[in-house]
Design a protein around this motif. Structure first.
Motif, PDB file in Angstrom:
ATOM      1  N   TYR A  18       0.835  -1.182   0.000  1.00 17.23           N
ATOM      2  CA  TYR A  18       0.000   0.000   0.000  1.00 17.23           C
ATOM      3  C   TYR A  18       0.875   1.238   0.000  1.00 17.23           C
ATOM      4  O   TYR A  18       1.838   1.323   0.752  1.00 17.23           O
ATOM      5  N   VAL A  19       0.538   2.197  -0.855  1.00 14.26           N
ATOM      6  CA  VAL A  19       1.265   3.459  -0.938  1.00 14.26           C
ATOM      7  C   VAL A  19       0.332   4.543  -0.415  1.00 14.26           C
ATOM      8  O   VAL A  19      -0.802   4.666  -0.871  1.00 14.26           O
ATOM      9  N   ARG A  20       0.833   5.298   0.552  1.00 16.56           N
ATOM     10  CA  ARG A  20       0.015   6.401   1.083  1.00 16.56           C
ATOM     11  C   ARG A  20       0.903   7.570   1.453  1.00 16.56           C
ATOM     12  O   ARG A  20       2.075   7.403   1.784  1.00 16.56           O
ATOM     13  N   GLN A  21       0.317   8.754   1.401  1.00 15.28           N
ATOM     14  CA  GLN A  21       1.058   9.949   1.790  1.00 15.28           C
ATOM     15  C   GLN A  21       1.228   9.949   3.303  1.00 15.28           C
ATOM     16  O   GLN A  21       0.331   9.537   4.048  1.00 15.28           O
ATOM     17  N   VAL A  22       2.391  10.380   3.759  1.00 15.46           N
ATOM     18  CA  VAL A  22       2.680  10.440   5.181  1.00 15.46           C
ATOM     19  C   VAL A  22       3.397  11.763   5.455  1.00 15.46           C
ATOM     20  O   VAL A  22       4.183  12.234   4.631  1.00 15.46           O
ATOM     21  N   SER A  23       3.103  12.364   6.581  1.00 14.95           N
ATOM     22  CA  SER A  23       3.709  13.650   6.896  1.00 14.95           C
ATOM     23  C   SER A  23       5.082  13.457   7.543  1.00 14.95           C
ATOM     24  O   SER A  23       5.319  12.461   8.233  1.00 14.95           O
ATOM     25  N   PRO A  24       5.978  14.411   7.318  1.00 13.15           N
ATOM     26  CA  PRO A  24       7.279  14.345   7.994  1.00 13.15           C
ATOM     27  C   PRO A  24       7.116  14.300   9.514  1.00 13.15           C
ATOM     28  O   PRO A  24       7.849  13.596  10.200  1.00 13.15           O
ATOM     29  N   GLU A  25       6.112  15.018  10.021  1.00 18.33           N
ATOM     30  CA  GLU A  25       5.883  15.044  11.466  1.00 18.33           C
ATOM     31  C   GLU A  25       5.536  13.653  11.987  1.00 18.33           C
ATOM     32  O   GLU A  25       5.978  13.260  13.068  1.00 18.33           O
ATOM     33  N   ALA A  26       4.741  12.913  11.234  1.00 19.27           N
ATOM     34  CA  ALA A  26       4.393  11.538  11.647  1.00 19.27           C
ATOM     35  C   ALA A  26       5.633  10.661  11.662  1.00 19.27           C
ATOM     36  O   ALA A  26       5.818   9.848  12.574  1.00 19.27           O
ATOM     37  N   LEU A  27       6.490  10.815  10.665  1.00 22.39           N
ATOM     38  CA  LEU A  27       7.720  10.017  10.627  1.00 22.39           C
ATOM     39  C   LEU A  27       8.649  10.366  11.779  1.00 22.39           C
ATOM     40  O   LEU A  27       9.283   9.486  12.364  1.00 22.39           O
ATOM     41  N   ILE A  28       8.717  11.643  12.138  1.00 24.88           N
ATOM     42  CA  ILE A  28       9.538  12.060  13.279  1.00 24.88           C
ATOM     43  C   ILE A  28       8.960  11.477  14.568  1.00 24.88           C
ATOM     44  O   ILE A  28       9.688  10.930  15.400  1.00 24.88           O
ATOM     45  N   ALA A  29       7.630  11.553  14.730  1.00 22.99           N
ATOM     46  CA  ALA A  29       6.980  11.027  15.931  1.00 22.99           C
ATOM     47  C   ALA A  29       7.204   9.521  16.075  1.00 22.99           C
ATOM     48  O   ALA A  29       7.323   9.004  17.186  1.00 22.99           O
ATOM     49  N   GLU A  30       7.294   8.797  14.947  1.00 23.81           N
ATOM     50  CA  GLU A  30       7.500   7.346  14.965  1.00 23.81           C
ATOM     51  C   GLU A  30       8.978   6.973  15.076  1.00 23.81           C
ATOM     52  O   GLU A  30       9.310   5.797  15.183  1.00 23.81           O
ATOM     53  N   GLY A  31       9.842   7.968  14.995  1.00 21.49           N
ATOM     54  CA  GLY A  31      11.273   7.690  15.071  1.00 21.49           C
ATOM     55  C   GLY A  31      11.900   7.294  13.746  1.00 21.49           C
ATOM     56  O   GLY A  31      13.057   6.883  13.698  1.00 21.49           O
ATOM     57  N   ALA A  32      11.147   7.412  12.652  1.00 14.77           N
ATOM     58  CA  ALA A  32      11.674   7.060  11.332  1.00 14.77           C
ATOM     59  C   ALA A  32      12.542   8.170  10.754  1.00 14.77           C
ATOM     60  O   ALA A  32      13.364   7.928   9.883  1.00 14.77           O
ATOM     61  N   LEU A  33      12.346   9.386  11.227  1.00 11.14           N
ATOM     62  CA  LEU A  33      13.208  10.525  10.894  1.00 11.14           C
ATOM     63  C   LEU A  33      13.728  11.092  12.207  1.00 11.14           C
ATOM     64  O   LEU A  33      13.014  11.090  13.215  1.00 11.14           O
ATOM     65  N   PRO A  34      14.958  11.587  12.210  1.00  8.12           N
ATOM     66  CA  PRO A  34      15.484  12.149  13.456  1.00  8.12           C
ATOM     67  C   PRO A  34      14.735  13.414  13.864  1.00  8.12           C
ATOM     68  O   PRO A  34      14.298  14.188  13.007  1.00  8.12           O
ATOM     69  N   GLU A  35      14.578  13.580  15.165  1.00  6.18           N
ATOM     70  CA  GLU A  35      13.942  14.784  15.673  1.00  6.18           C
ATOM     71  C   GLU A  35      14.759  15.983  15.220  1.00  6.18           C
ATOM     72  O   GLU A  35      15.987  15.966  15.244  1.00  6.18           O
ATOM     73  N   GLY A  36      14.094  17.012  14.760  1.00  9.50           N
ATOM     74  CA  GLY A  36      14.783  18.196  14.271  1.00  9.50           C
ATOM     75  C   GLY A  36      15.177  18.094  12.804  1.00  9.50           C
ATOM     76  O   GLY A  36      15.855  18.971  12.279  1.00  9.50           O
ATOM     77  N   ALA A  37      14.758  17.028  12.138  1.00  8.69           N
ATOM     78  CA  ALA A  37      15.068  16.881  10.709  1.00  8.69           C
ATOM     79  C   ALA A  37      14.461  18.057   9.951  1.00  8.69           C
ATOM     80  O   ALA A  37      13.341  18.477  10.220  1.00  8.69           O
ATOM     81  N   VAL A  38      15.214  18.598   9.033  1.00  8.71           N
ATOM     82  CA  VAL A  38      14.745  19.734   8.250  1.00  8.71           C
ATOM     83  C   VAL A  38      14.497  19.263   6.818  1.00  8.71           C
ATOM     84  O   VAL A  38      15.405  18.784   6.154  1.00  8.71           O
ATOM     85  N   LEU A  39      13.255  19.395   6.399  1.00  7.39           N
ATOM     86  CA  LEU A  39      12.865  19.033   5.039  1.00  7.39           C
ATOM     87  C   LEU A  39      12.320  20.277   4.351  1.00  7.39           C
ATOM     88  O   LEU A  39      11.851  21.204   5.013  1.00  7.39           O
ATOM     89  N   PRO A  40      12.369  20.332   3.043  1.00  9.87           N
ATOM     90  CA  PRO A  40      11.822  21.493   2.332  1.00  9.87           C
ATOM     91  C   PRO A  40      10.358  21.722   2.697  1.00  9.87           C
ATOM     92  O   PRO A  40       9.595  20.771   2.871  1.00  9.87           O
ATOM     93  N   HIS A  41       9.978  22.984   2.806  1.00  7.78           N
ATOM     94  CA  HIS A  41       8.593  23.336   3.132  1.00  7.78           C
ATOM     95  C   HIS A  41       7.648  22.733   2.092  1.00  7.78           C
ATOM     96  O   HIS A  41       7.891  22.818   0.898  1.00  7.78           O
ATOM     97  N   GLY A  42       6.601  22.092   2.556  1.00 12.50           N
ATOM     98  CA  GLY A  42       5.584  21.536   1.684  1.00 12.50           C
ATOM     99  C   GLY A  42       5.948  20.203   1.051  1.00 12.50           C
ATOM    100  O   GLY A  42       5.234  19.736   0.168  1.00 12.50           O
ATOM    101  N   VAL A  43       7.046  19.602   1.503  1.00 14.38           N
ATOM    102  CA  VAL A  43       7.450  18.319   0.922  1.00 14.38           C
ATOM    103  C   VAL A  43       6.362  17.282   1.173  1.00 14.38           C
ATOM    104  O   VAL A  43       5.736  17.262   2.230  1.00 14.38           O
ATOM    105  N   LYS A  44       6.116  16.458   0.167  1.00 20.87           N
ATOM    106  CA  LYS A  44       5.166  15.354   0.305  1.00 20.87           C
ATOM    107  C   LYS A  44       5.967  14.064   0.311  1.00 20.87           C
ATOM    108  O   LYS A  44       6.824  13.858  -0.546  1.00 20.87           O
ATOM    109  N   LEU A  45       5.687  13.212   1.273  1.00 20.83           N
ATOM    110  CA  LEU A  45       6.362  11.921   1.373  1.00 20.83           C
ATOM    111  C   LEU A  45       5.338  10.811   1.219  1.00 20.83           C
ATOM    112  O   LEU A  45       4.178  10.955   1.627  1.00 20.83           O
TER     113      LEU A  45
END
Length: 80
Positions: A18-45
């Motif tokens: 299944y492919v679904r859009q996920v927010s950077p904030e959700a990935l940070i909350a789950e530990g999949a991205l490091p806290e404080g990770a900086v991504l371009p504004h409006g990036v879609k993952l």
């Protein structure tokens, strides 16, 4: 894509993912991205998930997520 073992059914059909859009904030909350990770504004993952919910990949382009799944002999479907 990860080295996660992906189950194949007895008939040998491609596993559905299944492919679904996920927010950077959700990935940070789950530990999949490091806290404080900086991504371009409006990036879609876009996350690719196995049927059991395990996330096996995150891409910055929906079509790339589908292509990666197909390249790895998986059958991608969209989830809204």
């Amino acid at each position: 894509m990860t080295d996660t073992e992906i189950p194949v059914d007895a008939a040998g059909a491609k596993p559905i993912v299944y492919v679904r859009q996920v927010s950077p904030e959700a990935l940070i909350a789950e530990g999949a991205l490091p806290e404080g990770a900086v991504l371009p504004h409006g990036v879609k993952l876009y996350a690719v998930h196995l049927a059991d919910g395990r996330r096996i990949a995150v891409m910055d382009d929906r079509e790339r997520a589908f292509a990666a799944a197909l390249q790895n002999d998986l059958d991608p479907v969209s989830v809204h």
